[in-house]
Design a protein around this motif. Sequence first.
Motif, mmCIF file in Angstrom:
data_model
loop_
_atom_site.group_PDB
_atom_site.id
_atom_site.type_symbol
_atom_site.label_atom_id
_atom_site.label_comp_id
_atom_site.label_asym_id
_atom_site.label_seq_id
_atom_site.Cartn_x
_atom_site.Cartn_y
_atom_site.Cartn_z
ATOM 1 N N UNK A 92 0.818 5.414 -2.257
ATOM 2 C CA UNK A 92 -0.233 5.024 -3.198
ATOM 3 C C UNK A 92 -0.265 3.510 -3.378
ATOM 4 N N UNK A 93 -1.458 2.965 -3.387
ATOM 5 C CA UNK A 93 -1.656 1.535 -3.600
ATOM 6 C C UNK A 93 -0.941 1.071 -4.862
ATOM 7 N N UNK A 94 -1.096 1.827 -5.942
ATOM 8 C CA UNK A 94 -0.525 1.426 -7.231
ATOM 9 C C UNK A 94 0.992 1.287 -7.160
ATOM 10 N N UNK A 95 1.668 2.150 -6.417
ATOM 11 C CA UNK A 95 3.125 2.067 -6.333
ATOM 12 C C UNK A 95 3.577 0.732 -5.747
ATOM 13 N N UNK A 112 11.778 5.476 -9.977
ATOM 14 C CA UNK A 112 10.664 6.408 -10.096
ATOM 15 C C UNK A 112 11.132 7.833 -9.860
ATOM 16 N N UNK A 113 10.341 8.780 -10.314
ATOM 17 C CA UNK A 113 10.532 10.185 -9.973
ATOM 18 C C UNK A 113 9.752 10.540 -8.704
ATOM 19 N N UNK A 114 8.982 9.564 -8.192
ATOM 20 C CA UNK A 114 8.135 9.769 -7.013
ATOM 21 C C UNK A 114 8.954 9.516 -5.747
ATOM 22 N N UNK A 120 9.205 5.028 0.739
ATOM 23 C CA UNK A 120 8.391 4.005 1.402
ATOM 24 C C UNK A 120 8.839 2.600 1.023
ATOM 25 N N UNK A 121 9.176 2.391 -0.236
ATOM 26 C CA UNK A 121 9.620 1.070 -0.665
ATOM 27 C C UNK A 121 10.966 0.718 -0.050
ATOM 28 N N UNK A 122 11.863 1.690 0.009
ATOM 29 C CA UNK A 122 13.169 1.446 0.663
ATOM 30 C C UNK A 122 12.970 1.117 2.142
ATOM 31 N N UNK A 123 12.069 1.849 2.791
ATOM 32 C CA UNK A 123 11.806 1.608 4.210
ATOM 33 C C UNK A 123 11.248 0.210 4.440
ATOM 34 N N UNK A 127 14.470 -2.754 -2.982
ATOM 35 C CA UNK A 127 15.430 -1.973 -3.755
ATOM 36 C C UNK A 127 14.646 -0.956 -4.582
ATOM 37 N N UNK A 128 14.931 0.319 -4.335
ATOM 38 C CA UNK A 128 14.238 1.393 -5.044
ATOM 39 C C UNK A 128 15.200 2.550 -5.252
ATOM 40 N N UNK A 129 15.043 3.244 -6.373
ATOM 41 C CA UNK A 129 15.951 4.338 -6.699
ATOM 42 C C UNK A 129 15.174 5.513 -7.251
ATOM 43 N N UNK A 130 15.469 6.688 -6.718
ATOM 44 C CA UNK A 130 14.870 7.924 -7.193
ATOM 45 C C UNK A 130 15.654 8.425 -8.398
ATOM 46 N N UNK A 131 14.965 8.739 -9.452
ATOM 47 C CA UNK A 131 15.624 9.291 -10.651
ATOM 48 C C UNK A 131 15.647 10.803 -10.603
#
Length: 131
Positions: A92-95, A112-114, A120-123, A127-131
């Motif tokens: 999503x563009x917004x993410x 995020x829970x997404x 995609x952000x990690x790729x 730095x991104x983390x799934x909750x």
Amino acid sequence: MKIAVDTNVLIRAVVRDEPAQAKAATKVLTKAELIAVALPCLCEFAWVLRKVYGFTPADVATAIRALLAAANVEVNRPAVEAGLSVLEAGGDFADGAIAYEGNWLGGETFVSFDKKAVTLLKAAGQSARLL
């Protein structure tokens, strides 16, 4: 005239599903000396084109890039490019825009829970983390 544009004006200019509004939107956008497009406006724009009008991610990206190409348009270009990067990777563009702006504001890790957004952000090396 220098204008700050609402999402519905951009939608009418692109989709042209309401002829009178499309004409008015095109006229104001064409005649404006400056069109200020806020980041939330572009997030809504991408969402409405995808969810309401069924545009493909590629078509949404094309519409946003066409807007960026106009000489009289001002946007937070790095944030928009971040949004386009995630959109073109299948998200999503917004993410992408949210992650960029959050980082700019001092956030070090996007949370995020997404699952798709985090993946995609990690790729992309963020730095991104799934909750």
